[in-house]
Scaffold this motif. Structure first.
Motif, PDB file in Angstrom:
ATOM      1  N   ASP A  38       1.023  -0.807  -0.047  1.00 32.91           N
ATOM      2  CA  ASP A  38       0.106   0.313  -0.111  1.00 32.91           C
ATOM      3  C   ASP A  38       1.410   1.015   0.490  1.00 32.91           C
ATOM      4  N   PRO A  39       0.353   2.528  -0.406  1.00 29.45           N
ATOM      5  CA  PRO A  39       1.217   4.158  -0.585  1.00 29.45           C
ATOM      6  C   PRO A  39       2.096   4.115   0.765  1.00 29.45           C
ATOM      7  N   HIS A  44       7.508   4.032   3.388  1.00 24.80           N
ATOM      8  CA  HIS A  44       7.793   4.086   4.658  1.00 24.80           C
ATOM      9  C   HIS A  44       8.858   2.991   4.118  1.00 24.80           C
ATOM     10  N   GLY A  45       9.085   2.502   3.340  1.00 25.67           N
ATOM     11  CA  GLY A  45      10.455   1.104   2.817  1.00 25.67           C
ATOM     12  C   GLY A  45      11.672   1.985   1.450  1.00 25.67           C
ATOM     13  N   GLU A 125       6.201  -3.144  -4.912  1.00 25.37           N
ATOM     14  CA  GLU A 125       5.609  -2.242  -6.410  1.00 25.37           C
ATOM     15  C   GLU A 125       4.926  -2.110  -4.967  1.00 25.37           C
ATOM     16  N   HIS A 126       4.540  -0.201  -5.031  1.00 23.46           N
ATOM     17  CA  HIS A 126       3.275   0.328  -5.411  1.00 23.46           C
ATOM     18  C   HIS A 126       1.709  -0.106  -5.905  1.00 23.46           C
ATOM     19  N   SER A 127       1.428   0.011  -4.578  1.00 29.55           N
ATOM     20  CA  SER A 127       0.049  -0.754  -5.604  1.00 29.55           C
ATOM     21  C   SER A 127      -0.841   0.851  -6.047  1.00 29.55           C
ATOM     22  N   ARG A 131       4.967   2.356  -9.776  1.00 29.19           N
ATOM     23  CA  ARG A 131       6.319   2.837  -9.556  1.00 29.19           C
ATOM     24  C   ARG A 131       7.277   1.218  -8.324  1.00 29.19           C
ATOM     25  N   SER A 132       8.818   0.819  -8.512  1.00 28.98           N
ATOM     26  CA  SER A 132       8.900  -0.234  -7.800  1.00 28.98           C
ATOM     27  C   SER A 132      10.567   0.109  -7.565  1.00 28.98           C
ATOM     28  N   TYR A 133      10.931  -0.478  -6.362  1.00 31.36           N
ATOM     29  CA  TYR A 133      11.605  -1.170  -6.360  1.00 31.36           C
ATOM     30  C   TYR A 133      12.711  -2.026  -5.631  1.00 31.36           C
TER      31      TYR A 133
END
Length: 187
Positions: A38-39, A44-45, A125-127, A131-133
């Motif tokens: 979740d966003p 936070h991560g 992944e951003h829900s 975006r992702s890392y």
């Protein structure tokens, strides 16, 4: 790993660390997984990545001269045994250094890494946005390098101020209650 400021920096850092592992240990398989956050949890991560550079964690399956395996129990799953390990820190220069440091901090045992057992790249992944890392986890095979300083005992000296560890112990036969990941490593 250098300072991480963007998701692209994270991908570049992971690629560089994979190459360093290949240079030192040779070829290895890497599994991949995706996790949608979740966003708020995603941000936070990502903040932790930006602040600490923590894109990775590492551990080791340590054996001694009697072929016993060194395992630990953590407070978040006290009924299960797993390999010692933890997060990459800026003072470490590699995942290999992270694994050696974590084994020493959690168990008091010095070890030497011999091989890469498992590598996993987890894409966070951003829900709600595209975006992702990545996060990189490495598990190493290792042998105890301090056979004369307590490693022969049944219970190594866990770091007494390490609240992340409940117990560390050598096992001739692994216990039945293992983390799935540890079960896969032991085979």
């Amino acid at each position: 790993m250098s300072r991480i400021t963007t998701e692209d920096d994270a991908r570049a850092a992971i690629a560089a660390e994979r190459e360093r592992l290949r240079e030192r240990f040779g070829t290895f398989e890497a599994t991949e997984a995706c996790v949608e956050n979740d966003p708020a949890f995603y941000e936070h991560g990502l903040d932790l990545v930006h602040e600490t550079g923590m894109l990775a964690d590492a551990g080791a399956l340590v054996r001694d001269s009697r072929d016993r395996v060194l395992l630990v129990r953590h407070p978040d799953a006290p009924e299960l045994w797993g390999t010692p390990g933890g997060g990459y820190e800026a003072a470490d220069d590699s995942l290999a250094a992270t694994a050696v440091r974590e084994v020493r901090e959690e168990t008091g045992v010095r070890c030497a890494l011999t091989d890469v057992l498992a590598v996993r790249i987890k894409t966070i992944e951003h829900s709600e946005e595209p975006r992702s890392y990545p996060m990189l986890t490495a598990e190493f095979a290792a042998h105890s390098s301090d056979e004369d300083s307590g490693a022969r005992s049944e219970q190594p000296a866990s770091a007494t101020d390490d609240e992340e560890i409940l117990e560390a112990q050598w096992f001739a036969e692994p216990p039945a209650a293992l983390h799935d990941r540890t079960q896969d490593l032991i085979g």
